[in-house]
Motif scaffolding. Structure first.
Motif, PDB file in Angstrom:
ATOM      1  N   GLY A 169      48.075  61.240  28.381  1.00 13.09           N
ATOM      2  CA  GLY A 169      47.003  61.934  28.193  1.00 13.09           C
ATOM      3  C   GLY A 169      45.521  61.345  28.764  1.00 13.09           C
ATOM      4  N   TRP A 170      45.991  59.989  29.082  1.00 13.27           N
ATOM      5  CA  TRP A 170      44.635  59.261  29.510  1.00 13.27           C
ATOM      6  C   TRP A 170      44.970  58.859  31.083  1.00 13.27           C
ATOM      7  CZ3 TRP A 170      40.698  57.061  26.677  1.00 13.27           C
ATOM      8  CH2 TRP A 170      40.704  57.573  25.237  1.00 13.27           C
ATOM      9  N   ALA A 171      43.856  58.576  31.748  1.00  6.93           N
ATOM     10  CA  ALA A 171      44.133  58.121  33.178  1.00  6.93           C
ATOM     11  C   ALA A 171      43.305  56.863  33.329  1.00  6.93           C
ATOM     12  CB  ALA A 171      43.358  59.364  34.068  1.00  6.93           C
ATOM     13  N   PRO A 172      43.931  55.798  33.425  1.00 14.67           N
ATOM     14  CA  PRO A 172      43.486  54.320  33.417  1.00 14.67           C
ATOM     15  C   PRO A 172      43.197  54.070  34.839  1.00 14.67           C
ATOM     16  CG  PRO A 172      45.988  54.126  33.272  1.00 14.67           C
ATOM     17  CD  PRO A 172      45.451  55.768  33.188  1.00 14.67           C
ATOM     18  N   VAL A 173      42.367  53.144  35.117  1.00 13.10           N
ATOM     19  CA  VAL A 173      41.769  52.330  36.263  1.00 13.10           C
ATOM     20  C   VAL A 173      41.880  50.832  35.978  1.00 13.10           C
ATOM     21  CG1 VAL A 173      40.157  52.173  38.144  1.00 13.10           C
ATOM     22  CG2 VAL A 173      40.614  54.505  37.358  1.00 13.10           C
ATOM     23  N   HIS A 174      42.401  50.134  36.635  1.00 17.76           N
ATOM     24  CA  HIS A 174      42.515  48.719  36.181  1.00 17.76           C
ATOM     25  C   HIS A 174      42.359  47.809  37.248  1.00 17.76           C
ATOM     26  CE1 HIS A 174      46.620  47.873  37.810  1.00 17.76           C
ATOM     27  NE2 HIS A 174      46.944  49.147  37.417  1.00 17.76           N
ATOM     28  N   GLY A 175      41.943  46.434  36.927  1.00 17.35           N
ATOM     29  CA  GLY A 175      41.611  45.549  37.726  1.00 17.35           C
ATOM     30  C   GLY A 175      41.803  43.947  37.490  1.00 17.35           C
ATOM     31  N   TYR A 176      41.823  43.042  38.126  1.00 17.04           N
ATOM     32  CA  TYR A 176      41.849  41.649  37.630  1.00 17.04           C
ATOM     33  C   TYR A 176      41.171  40.692  38.443  1.00 17.04           C
ATOM     34  CZ  TYR A 176      44.252  37.010  38.042  1.00 17.04           C
ATOM     35  OH  TYR A 176      44.264  35.560  37.821  1.00 17.04           O
ATOM     36  N   TYR A 177      40.717  39.764  37.775  1.00 17.43           N
ATOM     37  CA  TYR A 177      39.900  38.666  38.543  1.00 17.43           C
ATOM     38  C   TYR A 177      40.325  37.238  38.023  1.00 17.43           C
ATOM     39  CZ  TYR A 177      35.583  41.630  39.467  1.00 17.43           C
ATOM     40  OH  TYR A 177      34.773  42.289  39.831  1.00 17.43           O
ATOM     41  N   GLU A 178      40.310  36.046  38.925  1.00 16.85           N
ATOM     42  CA  GLU A 178      40.549  34.797  38.363  1.00 16.85           C
ATOM     43  C   GLU A 178      38.770  34.343  38.057  1.00 16.85           C
ATOM     44  OE1 GLU A 178      43.359  31.418  38.999  1.00 16.85           O
ATOM     45  OE2 GLU A 178      41.760  31.131  40.383  1.00 16.85           O
ATOM     46  N   VAL A 179      38.473  34.057  37.328  1.00 17.23           N
ATOM     47  CA  VAL A 179      37.037  33.813  36.916  1.00 17.23           C
ATOM     48  C   VAL A 179      36.861  32.265  36.806  1.00 17.23           C
ATOM     49  CG1 VAL A 179      34.713  34.044  35.800  1.00 17.23           C
ATOM     50  CG2 VAL A 179      36.555  35.831  36.006  1.00 17.23           C
ATOM     51  N   ALA A 180      36.114  31.439  37.607  1.00 19.24           N
ATOM     52  CA  ALA A 180      35.867  30.042  37.409  1.00 19.24           C
ATOM     53  C   ALA A 180      34.791  29.743  36.397  1.00 19.24           C
ATOM     54  CB  ALA A 180      35.536  29.316  38.737  1.00 19.24           C
ATOM     55  N   ALA A 181      35.248  30.150  34.975  1.00 21.85           N
ATOM     56  CA  ALA A 181      34.323  30.093  33.883  1.00 21.85           C
ATOM     57  C   ALA A 181      35.309  30.118  32.681  1.00 21.85           C
ATOM     58  CB  ALA A 181      33.295  31.148  33.732  1.00 21.85           C
ATOM     59  N   ASN A 182      34.836  29.245  31.537  1.00 20.89           N
ATOM     60  CA  ASN A 182      35.721  29.129  30.121  1.00 20.89           C
ATOM     61  C   ASN A 182      35.857  30.786  29.720  1.00 20.89           C
ATOM     62  OD1 ASN A 182      35.783  28.987  27.131  1.00 20.89           O
ATOM     63  ND2 ASN A 182      36.871  27.146  28.116  1.00 20.89           N
ATOM     64  N   ALA A 219      39.928  53.640  30.986  1.00 21.02           N
ATOM     65  CA  ALA A 219      40.758  54.656  30.877  1.00 21.02           C
ATOM     66  C   ALA A 219      39.983  55.975  30.385  1.00 21.02           C
ATOM     67  CB  ALA A 219      41.840  54.355  29.929  1.00 21.02           C
ATOM     68  N   PHE A 220      40.158  57.023  30.929  1.00 17.20           N
ATOM     69  CA  PHE A 220      39.404  58.240  30.560  1.00 17.20           C
ATOM     70  C   PHE A 220      40.491  59.131  29.873  1.00 17.20           C
ATOM     71  CE2 PHE A 220      37.507  56.562  34.319  1.00 17.20           C
ATOM     72  CZ  PHE A 220      36.113  56.758  34.170  1.00 17.20           C
ATOM     73  N   ASP A 221      39.715  59.995  28.998  1.00 17.59           N
ATOM     74  CA  ASP A 221      40.808  60.722  28.106  1.00 17.59           C
ATOM     75  C   ASP A 221      40.902  62.113  28.669  1.00 17.59           C
ATOM     76  OD1 ASP A 221      38.405  61.750  27.622  1.00 17.59           O
ATOM     77  OD2 ASP A 221      38.642  62.363  25.587  1.00 17.59           O
ATOM     78  N   VAL A 222      41.490  62.037  29.984  1.00 18.77           N
ATOM     79  CA  VAL A 222      42.005  63.147  30.870  1.00 18.77           C
ATOM     80  C   VAL A 222      43.237  62.716  31.431  1.00 18.77           C
ATOM     81  CG1 VAL A 222      39.462  63.772  31.407  1.00 18.77           C
ATOM     82  CG2 VAL A 222      40.934  62.268  33.029  1.00 18.77           C
ATOM     83  N   PRO A 223      43.993  63.825  31.594  1.00 21.70           N
ATOM     84  CA  PRO A 223      45.275  63.688  32.157  1.00 21.70           C
ATOM     85  C   PRO A 223      45.540  62.881  33.343  1.00 21.70           C
ATOM     86  CG  PRO A 223      45.232  66.026  31.348  1.00 21.70           C
ATOM     87  CD  PRO A 223      43.681  65.440  31.438  1.00 21.70           C
ATOM     88  N   SER A 224      44.628  63.029  34.469  1.00 19.82           N
ATOM     89  CA  SER A 224      44.596  62.256  35.799  1.00 19.82           C
ATOM     90  C   SER A 224      43.417  62.427  36.485  1.00 19.82           C
ATOM     91  CB  SER A 224      45.637  63.299  36.557  1.00 19.82           C
ATOM     92  OG  SER A 224      45.258  64.176  36.969  1.00 19.82           O
ATOM     93  N   LEU A 225      43.426  61.324  37.410  1.00 18.76           N
ATOM     94  CA  LEU A 225      41.864  61.146  38.142  1.00 18.76           C
ATOM     95  C   LEU A 225      42.508  61.434  39.474  1.00 18.76           C
ATOM     96  CD1 LEU A 225      40.438  58.136  36.590  1.00 18.76           C
ATOM     97  CD2 LEU A 225      39.643  60.511  36.204  1.00 18.76           C
ATOM     98  N   THR A 226      41.686  62.174  40.538  1.00 25.80           N
ATOM     99  CA  THR A 226      41.945  62.232  41.979  1.00 25.80           C
ATOM    100  C   THR A 226      41.823  60.801  42.505  1.00 25.80           C
ATOM    101  OG1 THR A 226      39.707  62.407  42.625  1.00 25.80           O
ATOM    102  CG2 THR A 226      41.047  64.533  41.930  1.00 25.80           C
ATOM    103  N   ASP A 227      42.672  60.641  43.549  1.00 25.77           N
ATOM    104  CA  ASP A 227      42.673  59.409  44.238  1.00 25.77           C
ATOM    105  C   ASP A 227      41.081  58.885  44.560  1.00 25.77           C
ATOM    106  OD1 ASP A 227      45.422  59.170  43.829  1.00 25.77           O
ATOM    107  OD2 ASP A 227      45.752  59.542  46.043  1.00 25.77           O
ATOM    108  N   VAL A 228      40.377  59.942  44.985  1.00 25.61           N
ATOM    109  CA  VAL A 228      38.950  59.709  45.349  1.00 25.61           C
ATOM    110  C   VAL A 228      38.387  59.245  44.193  1.00 25.61           C
ATOM    111  CG1 VAL A 228      36.850  60.470  46.384  1.00 25.61           C
ATOM    112  CG2 VAL A 228      39.005  61.244  47.267  1.00 25.61           C
ATOM    113  N   VAL A 229      38.343  59.912  43.067  1.00 22.30           N
ATOM    114  CA  VAL A 229      37.492  59.657  41.692  1.00 22.30           C
ATOM    115  C   VAL A 229      38.152  58.167  41.340  1.00 22.30           C
ATOM    116  CG1 VAL A 229      37.264  60.083  39.374  1.00 22.30           C
ATOM    117  CG2 VAL A 229      36.935  62.003  41.223  1.00 22.30           C
ATOM    118  N   ALA A 230      39.325  58.122  41.414  1.00 27.79           N
ATOM    119  CA  ALA A 230      39.707  56.683  40.955  1.00 27.79           C
ATOM    120  C   ALA A 230      39.342  55.329  41.688  1.00 27.79           C
ATOM    121  CB  ALA A 230      41.263  56.609  40.999  1.00 27.79           C
ATOM    122  N   GLU A 231      39.281  55.603  43.054  1.00 28.44           N
ATOM    123  CA  GLU A 231      38.685  54.505  43.970  1.00 28.44           C
ATOM    124  C   GLU A 231      37.381  54.440  43.737  1.00 28.44           C
ATOM    125  OE1 GLU A 231      38.843  51.319  45.562  1.00 28.44           O
ATOM    126  OE2 GLU A 231      40.681  52.315  45.209  1.00 28.44           O
TER     127      GLU A 231
END
Length: 363
Positions: A150-163, A286-298
């Protein structure tokens, strides 16, 4: 205390950003679940080289990334069944770190063992416990929506040069959004501090805002125009030093016919110490919707990344400057009203380190 002493007394509550300030006896995120396959993954966690991989049955495993023979990284090897094979001389190790075969000799070397770490897969992430394995007394924090259809997530990752503490404090003090992110978040009403309180050992905050346009970072995911005034209530919680959540509870008082009036977008901020002065930062919206279009997710991913790039740039500059300054942490640190959650982070950090028999040096 004279005026000069007041100007040079450093941090009242130390955060240890230049030290080893990583509690061991707790769950940290090692990787997003999609990162782990039968192909070994090398990752520094809590200043320790770790190899992460899946056995052929899909079970995650984690070992110290160093063969005890001639110290080749096991992450350069490969997995066969429930064993990881060293690339140098073919020594085989099980998930407990015990050598089960040395092909170049008949006798198995009984002393050839390396540390193994408890790992658990929960939601979208694989968690690791790198401290006393006998001290494990809880499961990783629950993050049910990460795998809820029921949720549509978008996620990402960084390596950050900080504590990691700098990032943890940053995501709990949202008054910086009106300034550092004025051209990305465009949420200029966020200049007052929220109510901050403790719910057991969880840091919480809550703040209600008057009608104002929603940040363009999240409008597309909710199907809202960027110039439409809406009501919102911001709620946040940090159940662990490793993870915190920031909820945007949005109410559209005049929805178009047939459209929803209430939405939630849940931000998830995960930090894991890497090498000294570096942090793995995993984020999710994460949005409380079942899905996002590829365009909206990007579009959402690009917008969030543009904003977080600003955080990354400033925090890395901050870390480098303090590390290079001979005074280090021995410099006046002023605390503002909006720092309530950040101060609680430091208190929890120092309490956990004390429980492990460690402490931060007050500068």
């Amino acid at each position: 205390m004279n005026d000069e002493a007041k100007r040079t007394n450093g941090q009242t509550i130390p955060n240890g950003m230049l030290e080893d300030n990583y509690p061991r006896n707790m769950w940290w995120v090692a990787a997003h679940r999609d990162e782990l396959t039968t192909k070994p993954l090398a990752r520094w966690l809590l200043e320790t080289p770790v190899v992460l991989y899946r056995l052929e049955d899909g079970t995650p495993a984690a070992l110290y990334d160093r063969c005890p023979h001639r110290w080749a990284p096991l992450s350069e090897g490969h997995v066969e069944g429930d064993k990881i094979i060293c690339p140098y001389h073919g020594m085989e190790f099980n998930k407990a770190g015990r050598c089960t075969k040395a092909p170049t000799q008949h006798m198995r070397p009984k002393t050839a063992e390396i540390p193994s770490f408890a790992v658990r897969e929960a939601g979208a992430y694989v968690w690791i416990w790198m401290g006393d394995q006998d001290a494990i007394d809880c499961d990783p924090p629950e993050v049910e929506y990460q795998s809820d259809p029921g949720w549509a997530p978008v996620h990402g990752y960084y390596e950050v040069a900080a504590n990691w503490v700098l990032i943890r404090e940053n995501v709990l003090d949202l008054t910086h959004i009106a300034f550092l992110h004025k051209d990305t978040f465009k949420q200029d009403d966020w200049i007052t501090a929220p109510d901050t309180y403790m719910d057991g050992e969880t840091i919480c905050y809550e703040q209600e805002f008057d009608l104002a346009p929603l940040s363009p970072l999240f409008c597309a995911g909710m199907g809202l125009p960027e110039d439409k005034p809406i009501k919102r209530v911001q709620k946040g919680r940090m159940p662990s030093l490793a993870i915190s959540f920031s909820d945007w509870n949005v109410h559209d008082p005049a929805p178009e016919e047939g459209h929803r009036s209430d939405f939630i977008v849940r931000g998830c901020h995960i930090v894991t110490p890497a090498q000294r002065g570096k942090t793995h930062y995993f984020w999710m919206a994460a949005f409380d919707v079942p899905s996002l279009t590829d365009v909206v997710a990007e579009k959402t991913r690009a917008s969030v990344t543009a904003a977080f790039d600003e955080d990354k740039h400033l925090l890395e500059k901050l870390q480098a400057s303090v590390a290079a300054d001979p005074r280090g942490l021995d410099f006046l640190e002023v605390t503002l009203g909006a720092d309530g959650a950040g101060i609680k982070v430091r208190q929890i950090l120092n309490k956990k380190l004390k429980a492990e028999g460690r402490s931060l040096q007050r500068q």
